[in-house]
Design a protein around this motif. Structure first.
Motif, short mmCIF file in Angstrom:
data_model
loop_
_atom_site.label_atom_id
_atom_site.label_comp_id
_atom_site.label_asym_id
_atom_site.label_seq_id
_atom_site.Cartn_x
_atom_site.Cartn_y
_atom_site.Cartn_z
N ILE A 1 0.73 -1.18 0.05
CA ILE A 1 0.05 -0.14 -0.05
C ILE A 1 0.71 1.38 0.01
CG2 ILE A 1 -1.66 1.39 1.43
CD1 ILE A 1 -2.36 -1.30 2.73
N VAL A 2 0.71 2.05 -0.85
CA VAL A 2 1.60 3.33 -1.06
C VAL A 2 0.85 4.21 -0.30
CG1 VAL A 2 2.69 4.97 -2.47
CG2 VAL A 2 2.36 2.50 -3.30
N GLY A 3 1.31 4.53 0.99
CA GLY A 3 0.52 5.89 1.62
C GLY A 3 1.34 5.92 3.07
N GLU A 4 0.54 6.73 4.07
CA GLU A 4 1.22 7.13 5.15
C GLU A 4 0.76 5.91 6.22
OE1 GLU A 4 -0.36 11.27 6.03
OE2 GLU A 4 -0.72 10.79 3.95
N LYS A 5 1.55 5.52 6.75
CA LYS A 5 1.55 4.54 7.90
C LYS A 5 0.49 4.88 9.03
CE LYS A 5 6.05 2.14 7.28
NZ LYS A 5 6.69 3.14 6.56
N VAL B 1 4.13 1.16 2.16
CA VAL B 1 5.29 2.00 2.07
C VAL B 1 5.24 3.40 1.44
CG1 VAL B 1 7.14 2.35 -0.18
CG2 VAL B 1 6.61 -0.08 0.45
N GLU B 2 6.08 4.23 2.28
CA GLU B 2 5.83 5.72 2.43
C GLU B 2 6.74 6.39 1.33
OE1 GLU B 2 5.55 7.92 6.13
OE2 GLU B 2 4.41 6.61 6.94
N ALA C 1 10.53 1.47 -0.42
CA ALA C 1 10.23 0.81 -1.60
C ALA C 1 11.39 -0.10 -2.00
CB ALA C 1 9.95 1.58 -2.64
N GLU C 2 12.65 0.74 -2.08
CA GLU C 2 13.97 0.09 -2.60
C GLU C 2 14.54 -1.06 -1.68
OE1 GLU C 2 16.88 2.66 -5.37
OE2 GLU C 2 16.15 3.71 -3.49
N LYS D 1 6.53 7.38 -8.70
CA LYS D 1 8.17 7.25 -8.17
C LYS D 1 8.06 5.87 -7.41
CE LYS D 1 9.40 12.12 -7.90
NZ LYS D 1 9.17 13.20 -6.75
N ILE D 2 7.28 5.77 -6.71
CA ILE D 2 7.31 4.43 -5.57
C ILE D 2 7.19 3.38 -6.61
CG2 ILE D 2 6.03 3.20 -3.99
CD1 ILE D 2 7.10 5.54 -2.59
N VAL D 3 6.09 3.37 -7.49
CA VAL D 3 6.01 1.96 -8.50
C VAL D 3 7.24 2.02 -9.22
CG1 VAL D 3 4.62 1.44 -10.51
CG2 VAL D 3 3.39 2.24 -8.52
#
Ligand code: SF4
Length: 288
Positions: free
Chosen positions: A114-118, A137-138, A143-144, A167-169
């Motif tokens: 999930i791309v977002g704020e924890k 993942v924030e 992500a890396e 960017k995260i993707v």
């Protein structure tokens, strides 16, 4: 001074819908789980109309529980039912879509990012619907640092910016040969941010209206700060005449922009607009 409003500002679809649902159920025995929106003035107004607010389910003993637009995990629905309370679900349909997307990906054998704020309640709710094999993942660095994942599903918090998600993707593309991306972003946040930035470029001072506990209003304010002198206020009463005399221009030729977060009610924005216009009129009177 000239006052300009951003092209997009204030209540989004999900917030309008949640408030309408809350008002339809206002009977003195209904309570939202957490503030319905991050705006203390609106929460107080609804309380006066018969919609209470509690941080915890333990504090609600009777009547109806309203689930706010951020949504909650499945266990919370079960806990409400187990207490014999009614449920009115005001989860925003866009959030629901993200919750179901994460759940379906996990059920189809994907590990989910999930791309977002924890710490955001919406992200927590998406995580709980997915139930297992899910990470939040924030940042690009996070992500890396992920290991290789045989089957990778990606969803987003509805309010992340499209650019951040992309960017995260990009960082995640090398982590798996079987990737499913569901861009569960809602356009309301992007629209408000872009419109605020555009306006902030054209004015001398920006006024950003909304709760200090509202993440999206604070973000708008931070973005505008990069372009011009910006003030984040909750209500018109906070406006100070010094802001305009300090702007280094005759107040008559001053250009002031106004925007507001997705959880800021119309009446507060109108009040701010009126105060700015009245400020000009008072100035003219004091000179005559
Ligand atoms: S910002 Fe978008 S997802 Fe969030 S409540 Fe508003 S409409 Fe729904």
């Amino acid at each position: 001074m000239e006052v300009f409003l951003a092209n997009y500002f204030g209540f989004c679809y999900g917030v309008k819908r949640a408030i309408k649902i809350a008002r339809e159920n206002a009977n003195g025995k209904c309570c939202t789980l957490g503030p319905i929106i991050h705006n203390p003035q609106m929460v107080e107004k609804l309380r006066a109309e018969g919609v209470d607010s509690a941080e915890d389910l333990d504090a609600i003993h009777e009547g109806t529980v309203i689930i706010r637009s951020h949504g909650v995990g499945p266990k919370v629905y079960e806990e409400i039912k187990a207490k014999g309370l009614n449920i009115v679900d005001a989860t925003c349909p866009h959030v629901k879509r993200a919750q179901m997307a994460a759940r379906e990906l996990v059920q189809s054998g994907y590990d989910v990012v999930i791309v977002g704020e924890k710490n955001h309640p919406e992200v927590k709710s998406i995580l709980e619907w997915a139930e297992r094999n899910t990470a939040i993942v924030e940042t690009e660095a996070e992500a890396e640092s992920l290991p290789q994942i045989p089957r990778l599903g990606i969803v987003s918090q509805t309010t992340v910016s499209g650019t951040h998600f992309e960017k995260i993707v990009l960082k995640l593309l090398s982590k798996s040969n079987d990737i499913k991306i569901l861009r569960t972003i809602c356009t309301a946040t992007d629209q408000r941010q872009k419109a605020a930035m555009e306006l902030a470029e054209k004015v001398d001072v920006m006024i950003v209206v909304g709760g200090r506990n509202s993440a999206n209003t604070t973000k708008l304010s931070k973005l505008c700060e990069k372009k011009c002198k910006t003030y984040h206020i909750e209500t018109a009463q906070e406006i100070s005449p010094n802001w305009f005399s300090d702007a280094g221009k005759d107040t008559k030729s001053l250009r002031v922009g106004v925007t507001a977060g997705a959880s800021t009610p119309d009446w507060i924005i109108k009040d701010v607009e009126k105060s700015l216009k009245d400020f000009d009129a008072q100035k003219a009177l004091s000179k005559s």
